[in-house]
Design a protein around this motif. Structure first.
Motif, PDB file in Angstrom:
ATOM      1  N   ASP A   1     127.224 175.796  14.664  1.00 21.90           N
ATOM      2  CA  ASP A   1     125.853 174.318  15.217  1.00 21.90           C
ATOM      3  C   ASP A   1     125.763 174.178  13.673  1.00 21.90           C
ATOM      4  OD1 ASP A   1     125.793 174.448  17.270  1.00 21.90           O
ATOM      5  OD2 ASP A   1     123.743 175.623  17.055  1.00 21.90           O
ATOM      6  N   LEU A   2     126.572 174.925  12.439  1.00 18.31           N
ATOM      7  CA  LEU A   2     126.299 174.533  10.885  1.00 18.31           C
ATOM      8  C   LEU A   2     126.996 173.056  10.947  1.00 18.31           C
ATOM      9  CD1 LEU A   2     125.278 174.941   8.142  1.00 18.31           C
ATOM     10  CD2 LEU A   2     127.813 177.484   7.561  1.00 18.31           C
ATOM     11  N   ALA A   3     128.130 173.100  11.346  1.00 12.78           N
ATOM     12  CA  ALA A   3     128.755 171.784  11.214  1.00 12.78           C
ATOM     13  C   ALA A   3     128.344 170.301  12.357  1.00 12.78           C
ATOM     14  CB  ALA A   3     130.887 172.352  11.909  1.00 12.78           C
ATOM     15  N   TYR A   4     128.492 171.697  13.468  1.00  8.73           N
ATOM     16  CA  TYR A   4     127.439 170.103  14.478  1.00  8.73           C
ATOM     17  C   TYR A   4     126.252 169.767  14.468  1.00  8.73           C
ATOM     18  CZ  TYR A   4     126.630 167.822  18.715  1.00  8.73           C
ATOM     19  OH  TYR A   4     126.003 166.564  20.186  1.00  8.73           O
ATOM     20  N   LEU A   5     125.378 170.214  13.953  1.00  7.53           N
ATOM     21  CA  LEU A   5     123.738 169.272  13.685  1.00  7.53           C
ATOM     22  C   LEU A   5     123.825 169.064  12.262  1.00  7.53           C
ATOM     23  CD1 LEU A   5     121.921 172.476  14.322  1.00  7.53           C
ATOM     24  CD2 LEU A   5     122.403 170.875  15.607  1.00  7.53           C
ATOM     25  N   ARG A   6     125.060 169.318  11.278  1.00  8.83           N
ATOM     26  CA  ARG A   6     124.726 168.821   9.905  1.00  8.83           C
ATOM     27  C   ARG A   6     125.257 167.218  10.206  1.00  8.83           C
ATOM     28  NH1 ARG A   6     127.283 171.579   4.888  1.00  8.83           N
ATOM     29  NH2 ARG A   6     125.793 170.086   3.944  1.00  8.83           N
ATOM     30  N   MET A   7     126.300 167.502  11.205  1.00 15.59           N
ATOM     31  CA  MET A   7     127.309 165.900  11.202  1.00 15.59           C
ATOM     32  C   MET A   7     126.423 165.021  11.748  1.00 15.59           C
ATOM     33  SD  MET A   7     130.138 165.453  14.056  1.00 15.59           S
ATOM     34  CE  MET A   7     129.514 164.939  15.205  1.00 15.59           C
ATOM     35  N   THR A   8     124.894 165.754  13.370  1.00 16.16           N
ATOM     36  CA  THR A   8     124.294 164.885  13.307  1.00 16.16           C
ATOM     37  C   THR A   8     123.490 164.508  12.866  1.00 16.16           C
ATOM     38  OG1 THR A   8     123.223 166.802  14.620  1.00 16.16           O
ATOM     39  CG2 THR A   8     125.404 165.739  16.381  1.00 16.16           C
ATOM     40  N   SER A   9     123.014 165.290  11.497  1.00 11.27           N
ATOM     41  CA  SER A   9     121.983 164.915  11.351  1.00 11.27           C
ATOM     42  C   SER A   9     122.361 164.009   9.976  1.00 11.27           C
ATOM     43  CB  SER A   9     121.193 166.203  10.037  1.00 11.27           C
ATOM     44  OG  SER A   9     120.172 166.792  11.463  1.00 11.27           O
ATOM     45  N   PHE A  10     123.741 164.577   9.383  1.00 10.21           N
ATOM     46  CA  PHE A  10     123.991 163.092   8.529  1.00 10.21           C
ATOM     47  C   PHE A  10     124.975 162.740   8.430  1.00 10.21           C
ATOM     48  CE2 PHE A  10     122.211 166.600   6.891  1.00 10.21           C
ATOM     49  CZ  PHE A  10     120.669 166.934   6.244  1.00 10.21           C
ATOM     50  N   GLU A  11     125.241 161.414   7.892  1.00  6.48           N
ATOM     51  CA  GLU A  11     126.626 160.165   8.340  1.00  6.48           C
ATOM     52  C   GLU A  11     128.130 161.428   7.931  1.00  6.48           C
ATOM     53  OE1 GLU A  11     126.317 157.321   9.339  1.00  6.48           O
ATOM     54  OE2 GLU A  11     124.759 157.443   9.735  1.00  6.48           O
ATOM     55  N   GLY A  12     129.139 161.926   8.127  1.00  2.35           N
ATOM     56  CA  GLY A  12     130.234 161.956   8.208  1.00  2.35           C
ATOM     57  C   GLY A  12     130.849 162.103   9.484  1.00  2.35           C
ATOM     58  N   SER A  13     131.885 162.457   9.134  1.00  2.56           N
ATOM     59  CA  SER A  13     133.237 163.442  10.035  1.00  2.56           C
ATOM     60  C   SER A  13     132.842 164.419  10.485  1.00  2.56           C
ATOM     61  CB  SER A  13     134.082 162.906  10.253  1.00  2.56           C
ATOM     62  OG  SER A  13     134.995 164.057   8.857  1.00  2.56           O
ATOM     63  N   PHE A  14     133.253 165.362  11.540  1.00  2.90           N
ATOM     64  CA  PHE A  14     133.403 166.963  12.525  1.00  2.90           C
ATOM     65  C   PHE A  14     133.341 167.163  10.964  1.00  2.90           C
ATOM     66  CE2 PHE A  14     133.857 170.131  14.650  1.00  2.90           C
ATOM     67  CZ  PHE A  14     132.645 170.758  14.544  1.00  2.90           C
ATOM     68  N   LEU A  15     135.285 167.198  10.692  1.00  5.64           N
ATOM     69  CA  LEU A  15     135.839 167.828  10.322  1.00  5.64           C
ATOM     70  C   LEU A  15     135.554 168.432   8.871  1.00  5.64           C
ATOM     71  CD1 LEU A  15     139.590 166.349  11.314  1.00  5.64           C
ATOM     72  CD2 LEU A  15     138.389 169.195  11.913  1.00  5.64           C
ATOM     73  N   GLY A  16     134.909 167.313   8.479  1.00  7.69           N
ATOM     74  CA  GLY A  16     134.289 167.076   6.983  1.00  7.69           C
ATOM     75  C   GLY A  16     132.956 168.603   6.725  1.00  7.69           C
TER      76      GLY A  16
END
Length: 196
Positions: free
Chosen positions: A99-114
């Motif tokens: 969720d740390l990766a996924y929720l930040r990706m959905t909230s902000f612009e950027g790729s999941f790998l980033g």
């Protein structure tokens, strides 16, 4: 735990948080000229703010640590099976890091790998601290240490993680992880009962 031992733990954690945040803050300030605390760029004033910020972060770390100890005590009374409790903790670790990766990706612009870089770094640090704790105590300490270092640290760092700013995340996470590691690694020494 006696009051004297708690004072030792409190003040050493406070000092560690202040030192780490000041070092990280100065590195950020000299590597990124736009980095400043509270919008002010005077070095002396910023050092004072870094010290106060580190003290605040260390107190937040200590609150999270004692909250975790209380939750662990209550959960041990409710969930009688150690295996179930360990599996629950591992599940929470996986969910929190994903969720740390996924929720930040959905909230902000950027790729999941980033956005996956930060959870991987936290997991590596957590695994290192957990192995260190096992070498100091016993193998039963691995999962609780991993849980505390990853899930609880991420929960404590939510204010900085909401900003999607690497400098803010580093300024909060570095002292937080060091303070959490310090507390979990010295806990067995503080609770040790010396035989007369």
């Amino acid at each position: 735990m006696t009051l004297r031992k708690w004072f030792h733990m409190f003040w050493t954690t406070l000092l560690i948080g202040m030192i780490v945040s000041t070092v990280i803050g100065l590195i950020l300030q000299y590597s990124d000229q736009e980095f400043s605390l509270m919008g002010l760029s005077a070095v002396g004033f910023n050092v004072m703010n870094m010290l106060l910020g580190g003290a605040t972060i260390s107190v937040l770390s200590q609150m999270g640590f004692f909250a975790y100890l209380i939750v662990r005590f209550i959960a041990a009374g409710i969930i009688r099976s150690k295996t179930v409790w360990d599996l629950l903790q591992l599940t929470i670790v996986i969910v929190v890091l994903f969720d740390l990766a996924y929720l930040r990706m959905t909230s902000f612009e950027g790729s999941f790998l980033g956005y996956l870089v930060l959870p991987v770094i936290i997991l590596i640090i957590s695994l290192g601290v957990a192995y260190w704790k096992v070498s100091m105590t016993n193998r039963n300490a691995f999962i609780p240490t991993l849980f505390f270092m990853s899930a609880v640290s991420v929960l404590e760092a939510v204010p900085a993680l909401k900003l999607d700013n690497s400098a803010s995340s580093l300024f909060m996470l570095a002292p937080l992880l060091v303070c959490n590691a310090w507390q979990i690694l010295i806990l067995h020494k503080i609770l040790e009962n010396k035989k007369s």
